[in-house]
Design a protein around this motif. Structure first.
Motif, mmCIF file in Angstrom:
data_model
loop_
_atom_site.group_PDB
_atom_site.id
_atom_site.type_symbol
_atom_site.label_atom_id
_atom_site.label_comp_id
_atom_site.label_asym_id
_atom_site.label_seq_id
_atom_site.Cartn_x
_atom_site.Cartn_y
_atom_site.Cartn_z
ATOM 1 N N VAL A 62 -16.749 -8.775 -44.719
ATOM 2 C CA VAL A 62 -17.690 -8.634 -43.606
ATOM 3 C C VAL A 62 -18.708 -9.769 -43.634
ATOM 4 C CG1 VAL A 62 -19.598 -7.229 -42.778
ATOM 5 C CG2 VAL A 62 -17.430 -6.152 -43.346
ATOM 6 N N MET A 63 -19.299 -10.011 -44.808
ATOM 7 C CA MET A 63 -20.330 -11.050 -44.908
ATOM 8 C C MET A 63 -19.711 -12.425 -44.640
ATOM 9 S SD MET A 63 -23.218 -9.580 -45.582
ATOM 10 C CE MET A 63 -23.791 -7.956 -46.049
ATOM 11 N N GLY A 64 -18.503 -12.643 -45.155
ATOM 12 C CA GLY A 64 -17.831 -13.918 -44.927
ATOM 13 C C GLY A 64 -17.577 -14.157 -43.450
ATOM 14 N N GLU A 65 -17.176 -13.110 -42.730
ATOM 15 C CA GLU A 65 -16.928 -13.278 -41.297
ATOM 16 C C GLU A 65 -18.217 -13.553 -40.538
ATOM 17 O OE1 GLU A 65 -14.230 -11.318 -39.046
ATOM 18 O OE2 GLU A 65 -12.733 -11.072 -40.620
ATOM 19 N N VAL A 66 -19.335 -12.958 -41.008
ATOM 20 C CA VAL A 66 -20.616 -13.227 -40.346
ATOM 21 C C VAL A 66 -20.960 -14.709 -40.477
ATOM 22 C CG1 VAL A 66 -23.093 -12.794 -40.432
ATOM 23 C CG2 VAL A 66 -21.508 -10.890 -40.607
ATOM 24 N N VAL A 67 -20.772 -15.249 -41.691
ATOM 25 C CA VAL A 67 -21.063 -16.675 -41.888
ATOM 26 C C VAL A 67 -20.117 -17.523 -41.040
ATOM 27 C CG1 VAL A 67 -21.134 -18.541 -43.573
ATOM 28 C CG2 VAL A 67 -21.969 -16.293 -44.199
ATOM 29 N N ALA A 68 -18.838 -17.145 -41.023
ATOM 30 C CA ALA A 68 -17.860 -17.920 -40.262
ATOM 31 C C ALA A 68 -18.195 -17.895 -38.774
ATOM 32 C CB ALA A 68 -16.463 -17.359 -40.502
ATOM 33 N N ALA A 69 -18.690 -16.740 -38.281
ATOM 34 C CA ALA A 69 -19.000 -16.627 -36.858
ATOM 35 C C ALA A 69 -20.178 -17.505 -36.466
ATOM 36 C CB ALA A 69 -19.300 -15.169 -36.514
ATOM 37 N N SER B 22 -23.895 -11.360 -49.638
ATOM 38 C CA SER B 22 -25.002 -10.926 -48.780
ATOM 39 C C SER B 22 -26.209 -11.851 -48.914
ATOM 40 C CB SER B 22 -25.397 -9.495 -49.140
ATOM 41 O OG SER B 22 -25.828 -9.430 -50.479
ATOM 42 N N ALA B 23 -26.416 -12.428 -50.114
ATOM 43 C CA ALA B 23 -27.536 -13.355 -50.278
ATOM 44 C C ALA B 23 -27.312 -14.603 -49.433
ATOM 45 C CB ALA B 23 -27.696 -13.728 -51.752
ATOM 46 N N VAL B 24 -26.046 -15.034 -49.326
ATOM 47 C CA VAL B 24 -25.735 -16.221 -48.519
ATOM 48 C C VAL B 24 -26.031 -15.941 -47.052
ATOM 49 C CG1 VAL B 24 -23.885 -17.770 -47.823
ATOM 50 C CG2 VAL B 24 -24.012 -16.991 -50.186
ATOM 51 N N VAL B 25 -25.648 -14.751 -46.568
ATOM 52 C CA VAL B 25 -25.907 -14.413 -45.162
ATOM 53 C C VAL B 25 -27.407 -14.417 -44.888
ATOM 54 C CG1 VAL B 25 -25.772 -12.564 -43.468
ATOM 55 C CG2 VAL B 25 -23.788 -13.122 -44.834
ATOM 56 N N THR B 26 -28.189 -13.791 -45.786
ATOM 57 C CA THR B 26 -29.647 -13.785 -45.621
ATOM 58 C C THR B 26 -30.180 -15.211 -45.528
ATOM 59 O OG1 THR B 26 -29.841 -11.728 -46.847
ATOM 60 C CG2 THR B 26 -31.799 -13.092 -46.721
ATOM 61 N N ALA B 27 -29.714 -16.084 -46.452
ATOM 62 C CA ALA B 27 -30.220 -17.456 -46.490
ATOM 63 C C ALA B 27 -29.839 -18.213 -45.226
ATOM 64 C CB ALA B 27 -29.678 -18.159 -47.727
ATOM 65 N N LEU C 3 -28.699 -28.286 -41.737
ATOM 66 C CA LEU C 3 -27.789 -28.248 -42.892
ATOM 67 C C LEU C 3 -28.581 -28.340 -44.189
ATOM 68 C CD1 LEU C 3 -25.000 -30.540 -41.431
ATOM 69 C CD2 LEU C 3 -25.086 -28.045 -41.495
ATOM 70 N N LEU C 4 -29.635 -29.185 -44.194
ATOM 71 C CA LEU C 4 -30.487 -29.279 -45.393
ATOM 72 C C LEU C 4 -31.175 -27.943 -45.650
ATOM 73 C CD1 LEU C 4 -32.165 -32.762 -44.763
ATOM 74 C CD2 LEU C 4 -30.386 -32.223 -46.423
ATOM 75 N N ASN C 5 -31.719 -27.330 -44.567
ATOM 76 C CA ASN C 5 -32.393 -26.038 -44.729
ATOM 77 C C ASN C 5 -31.442 -24.992 -45.281
ATOM 78 O OD1 ASN C 5 -34.597 -27.232 -43.616
ATOM 79 N ND2 ASN C 5 -34.379 -26.286 -41.595
ATOM 80 N N MET C 6 -30.218 -24.986 -44.739
ATOM 81 C CA MET C 6 -29.226 -24.011 -45.213
ATOM 82 C C MET C 6 -28.947 -24.220 -46.690
ATOM 83 S SD MET C 6 -26.251 -23.568 -42.444
ATOM 84 C CE MET C 6 -26.487 -22.703 -40.908
ATOM 85 N N ALA C 7 -28.789 -25.491 -47.087
ATOM 86 C CA ALA C 7 -28.444 -25.773 -48.481
ATOM 87 C C ALA C 7 -29.531 -25.242 -49.407
ATOM 88 C CB ALA C 7 -28.257 -27.275 -48.670
ATOM 89 N N VAL C 8 -30.799 -25.558 -49.105
ATOM 90 C CA VAL C 8 -31.857 -25.135 -50.016
ATOM 91 C C VAL C 8 -32.040 -23.616 -49.957
ATOM 92 C CG1 VAL C 8 -33.835 -25.477 -48.486
ATOM 93 C CG2 VAL C 8 -34.123 -25.748 -50.903
ATOM 94 N N ALA C 9 -31.891 -23.025 -48.768
ATOM 95 C CA ALA C 9 -32.057 -21.573 -48.652
ATOM 96 C C ALA C 9 -30.981 -20.847 -49.458
ATOM 97 C CB ALA C 9 -32.008 -21.146 -47.182
ATOM 98 N N VAL C 10 -29.736 -21.292 -49.329
ATOM 99 C CA VAL C 10 -28.641 -20.639 -50.057
ATOM 100 C C VAL C 10 -28.845 -20.811 -51.562
ATOM 101 C CG1 VAL C 10 -26.176 -20.713 -50.531
ATOM 102 C CG2 VAL C 10 -26.989 -20.793 -48.175
ATOM 103 N N ALA C 11 -29.208 -22.037 -51.982
ATOM 104 C CA ALA C 11 -29.375 -22.287 -53.416
ATOM 105 C C ALA C 11 -30.466 -21.390 -54.000
ATOM 106 C CB ALA C 11 -29.703 -23.762 -53.648
ATOM 107 N N VAL C 12 -31.612 -21.317 -53.317
ATOM 108 C CA VAL C 12 -32.717 -20.501 -53.841
ATOM 109 C C VAL C 12 -32.361 -19.024 -53.800
ATOM 110 C CG1 VAL C 12 -35.099 -19.806 -53.424
ATOM 111 C CG2 VAL C 12 -34.460 -22.206 -53.293
ATOM 112 N N ASN D 163 -35.168 -6.000 -43.039
ATOM 113 C CA ASN D 163 -34.221 -7.095 -42.994
ATOM 114 C C ASN D 163 -34.762 -8.259 -43.824
ATOM 115 O OD1 ASN D 163 -32.968 -9.568 -42.101
ATOM 116 N ND2 ASN D 163 -32.078 -8.358 -40.453
ATOM 117 N N PRO D 164 -34.098 -8.640 -44.921
ATOM 118 C CA PRO D 164 -34.689 -9.652 -45.812
ATOM 119 C C PRO D 164 -34.962 -10.986 -45.128
ATOM 120 C CG PRO D 164 -32.789 -8.609 -46.841
ATOM 121 C CD PRO D 164 -32.809 -8.145 -45.425
ATOM 122 N N ALA D 165 -34.014 -11.453 -44.310
ATOM 123 C CA ALA D 165 -34.196 -12.761 -43.673
ATOM 124 C C ALA D 165 -35.441 -12.767 -42.792
ATOM 125 C CB ALA D 165 -32.957 -13.122 -42.856
ATOM 126 N N MET D 166 -35.635 -11.675 -42.036
ATOM 127 C CA MET D 166 -36.785 -11.649 -41.137
ATOM 128 C C MET D 166 -38.095 -11.474 -41.905
ATOM 129 S SD MET D 166 -35.852 -12.357 -38.145
ATOM 130 C CE MET D 166 -34.773 -13.496 -38.980
#
Lengths: 193, 345
Positions: free
Chosen positions: B20-27, B77-82, B44-53, B122-125
Motif C-alpha cells: 500500500v505504502m509503495g503504491e502511494v509513493v509510486a502514484a 510508512s516513514a518514506v510516505v510521510t517524508a 528532489l533535494l527536499n525529498m532526499a533529506v526528508a526521507v533520510a531524516v 497525520n505525521p506529515a501535516m
C-alpha cells in the motif's frame, strides 16, 4: 449583533481559552481520561462560566465601581465564582448523583479553574458590557467544552496505544495537547483585531 | 490418508502495508515529474533529506526502545510521510528546515504514540505545521512556475543547491528577482487591497483554473489519486468528502459574491487541495473508519480549508484542516459506529 457573533467565534476558535491562552489546563488534563467525565465537567464548567461571567460583571459595575472598591476585584470575583460553583454542586448532586460521584473532587475545583477567573477579569479589562460579558463567558465555555471532549476522545485511544514507557500518561497527553494547539493556530486571523 | 493440517488464514491476501505504502509513493511519480518541470529540482533535494531524516529518526527511536527497527522500516510508512512533507514545502527550502520537520513528524507525531497504527495526527501535516509556525519566512518563499509562459528566470541547479545547503542565496541573486507568491497567497494579498477577482485573475500568474503550472501539478496529483482509487489502495469516501466539502461552500460564496470569492475551480486546483483529498486525508491511521465517518471527516477538511483560505490568516488551510479533523476522529467514530446486526437499541 455582528459584534457578539465575532466575540463568539473569537473565544471558541481563535482565542480558545485552553489551546491558545493556556487557561484552565488543570481540569483539561485532570478530568479528560474518560469521555463521560469530560462531558460532565464540560457541562458543569459551561454553566459556571456563563453564570459567573455575567454575575461578576454585575458585581463589578453595580457594587465595586460605585463604591470605589476596584482593588477588591479579584477577591470579590473569587467569592462570586465560589458561590456559583456551590450552587452548581447542589444542582448536580440532586439532578445526577452518579455524575456527582464521577466528578468527585473536580467539581469544587472549578472554583480554582483559572479560566473562570480569567474570563471575569478579561471582561473588565476589555470593558465588555453585560451582553458582551455573557457571550464572552459562554464562548469561552463552549471552546473549553469542545476541546475537552475531543481531547478525551483522543486520550481514550492513546490509552490503548503502544506509547514508550517514559511518555505514558501525562507526558503523551501534554504532547497531544501541544499538537492540538498547533492545529488551532490555523484559526489565527479569522477575527481581525 | 494424510490430511494436511494448516493454520488459517488459508487464502492470503496480496495486500500488505508495504504494498500500500509503495503504491502511494509510486502514484506520486507523475506529480513529482510535473513539479520538477515547473519549479526546478529543489523538490528532489527536499525529498532526499526528508526521507533520510525520517528513516534515521525512526531507527533511532526503535533502537532506544529496544525494538526491531527493520520490520518497521520495511513498511515504508516513514518514506510516505517524508515524501508528503517534501511535497508540501517550497521548492527552495534549506536542508535544516526540512530535517526539523521530518524529525518532528516521525518522533513526536508518530513514534511517541507507538509508531504506525497509533498516531492520532497525520505525521506529515504535524511536521509541516510546526515548520509553518517556526519558519514563516522560509515557508512562504515560493518560485513562479517556469515553462508556463511567465516572464521569470529559471533557477539553475547551482543556485538551488547553494540555498539548500546554506539557507542563503548566492551573491547577486535576490528573492525579489526569482521569488513569486503562490496563486492562493497572491489572491489573498490582492483581495485585502480591494481588488476584485476578475482583476486579479487577469494577471499573468493565473491559468484556466488555478495558477499557471500549479494547476498542472494538481492534475498530476489527481491522476495519481485516481490510480490509487483504481488499485483500491484508498476508498472513494474521503476524497469525495474533501472535494465536496470545499466545492459546496466555495460555490455558494462564488454565487453570492463573485467579486471577492474565487470560483470553486480555483479552490480545487490551487494549493494542496488534490494532495489532501487523495494522499493526505486518506491516511488510514489518522482518518475516521466507517464509510459515513469518512465522508464527514473529508467534508470537514474541505469546509475548514475553505474557511481558513477565505477568512483566516494563512493562504492555504489544508494542513490545519487535516489536523483539526484528526482531533475530531475519535468523536466521529464514536457517533458513526455501524449498527450491530439484529441489535435494537
Amino acid at each position: 449583533m455582528t459584534e457578539l457573533a465575532l466575540i463568539l467565534v473569537s473565544t471558541v476558535l481563535v482565542n480558545n481559552f485552553v489551546l491558545v491562552k493556556f487557561l484552565g489546563l488543570c481540569p483539561f488534563m485532570g478530568v479528560s481520561r474518560k469521555l463521560e467525565t469530560a462531558t460532565g465537567m464540560a457541562l458543569a464548567t459551561t454553566f459556571v462560566l456563563t453564570l459567573s461571567s455575567a454575575l461578576s460583571y454585575l458585581v463589578n459595575t453595580a457594587l465595586l465601581a460605585p463604591l470605589g472598591l476596584e482593588y477588591l476585584r479579584t477577591i470579590a470575583f473569587i467569592l462570586v465564582i465560589a458561590g456559583v460553583v456551590q450552587f452548581t454542586e447542589m444542582v448536580v448532586r440532586q439532578a445526577s448523583p452518579l455524575l456527582y460521584q464521577v466528578l468527585g473532587i473536580y467539581l469544587p475545583l472549578i472554583t480554582t479553574n483559572c479560566a473562570v477567573l480569567g474570563v471575569a477579569l478579561l471582561n473588565v479589562q476589555e470593558s465588555h458590557g453585560f451582553l458582551e460579558s455573557l457571550v464572552y463567558g459562554f464562548g469561552a465555555a463552549v471552546g473549553f467544552s469542545v476541546v475537552m471532549i475531543l481531547f478525551a476522545g483522543i486520550r481514550e485511544r492513546v490509552a490503548a496505544a503502544d506509547v514508550p514507557v517514559p511518555f505514558q500518561g501525562a507526558a503523551i497527553a501534554l504532547i497531544t495537547a501541544g499538537l492540538m494547539s498547533l492545529a488551532f493556530m490555523g484559526f489565527a486571523g479569522l477575527v481581525k483585531g | 490418508m494424510a490430511l494436511p493440517a494448516t493454520h488459517p488464514p488459508h487464502v492470503r491476501p496480496k495486500t500488505s502495508v508495504t504494498r500500500v505504502m509503495g503504491e502511494v509513493v509510486a502514484a506520486l511519480i507523475p506529480a513529482t515529474a510535473v513539479y520538477v518541470w515547473f519549479f526546478g529540482p529543489g523538490l528532489l533535494l527536499n525529498m532526499a533529506v526528508a526521507v533520510a531524516v525520517a528513516v534515521a529518526s525512526e531507527i533511532a527511536v526503535l533502537r532506544l526502545r529496544g525494538r526491531d527497527a527493520g520490520a518497521s522500516l520495511k513498511d515504508l510508512s516513514a518514506v510516505v510521510t517524508a515524501v508528503l512533507l517534501a511535497f508540501a514545502l517550497p521548492p527552495l527550502t534549506p536542508w535544516y528546515v526540512t530535517a526539523i520537520g521530518s524529525l518532528f513528524a516521525i518522533v513526536f507525531a508518530k513514534q511517541l504514540y507507538g509508531g504506525l497504527g497509533y498516531n492520532p495526527f497525520n505525521p506529515a501535516m504535524a511536521g509541516y505545521v510546526v515548520l509553518l509556525i517556526s519558519f514563516p519566512a522560509e515557508l512562504t518563499r515560493w518560485l513562479p512556475a517556469v515553462h508556463a509562459g511567465l516572464e521569470s528566470g529559471y533557477v539553475d541547479f547551482g543556485t538551488t543547491l547553494a540555498y539548500f545547503v546554506s539557507g542563503a542565496l548566492p551573491a547577486g541573486v535576490s528573492w525579489d528577482a526569482i521569488g513569486g507568491a503562490t496563486p492562493l497567497d497572491d489572491l489573498k494579498t490582492r483581495l485585502s487591497v480591494a481588488e476584485t477577482i476578475s482583476e486579479i485573475r487577469a494577471a499573468p500568474l493565473y491559468g484556466d483554473f488555478g495558477g499557471k503550472g500549479w494547476e498542472w501539478v494538481s492534475n498530476a496529483v489527481a491522476l495519481g489519486g485516481v490510480w490509487l482509487l483504481f488499485r483500491k489502495v484508498i476508498r472513494w469516501h474521503i476524497p469525495v468528502g474533501v472535494l465536496a466539502g470545499l466545492t459546496f461552500p466555495a460555490t455558494v460564496a462564488y454565487l453570492l459574491d463573485p467579486g471577492s470569492h474565487p470560483s470553486p475551480g480555483f479552490h480545487l486546483f490551487s494549493g494542496a487541495t488534490m494532495l489532501a483529498a487523495f494522499f493526505i486525508a486518506t491516511d488510514p491511521v489518522s482518518a475516521a473508519t466507517s464509510p459515513l465517518g469518512r465522508l464527514i471527516y473529508g467534508f470537514g477538511i474541505g469546509l475548514l480549508t475553505f474557511v481558513i483560505r477565505s477568512w483566516g490568516g494563512y493562504p492555504d488551510g489544508v494542513a490545519f484542516a487535516v489536523l483539526l479533523m484528526n482531533m475530531a476522529v475519535p468523536t466521529i467514530d464514536r457517533y458513526t459506529r455501524p449498527r450491530i446486526f439484529g441489535h435494537v437499541s
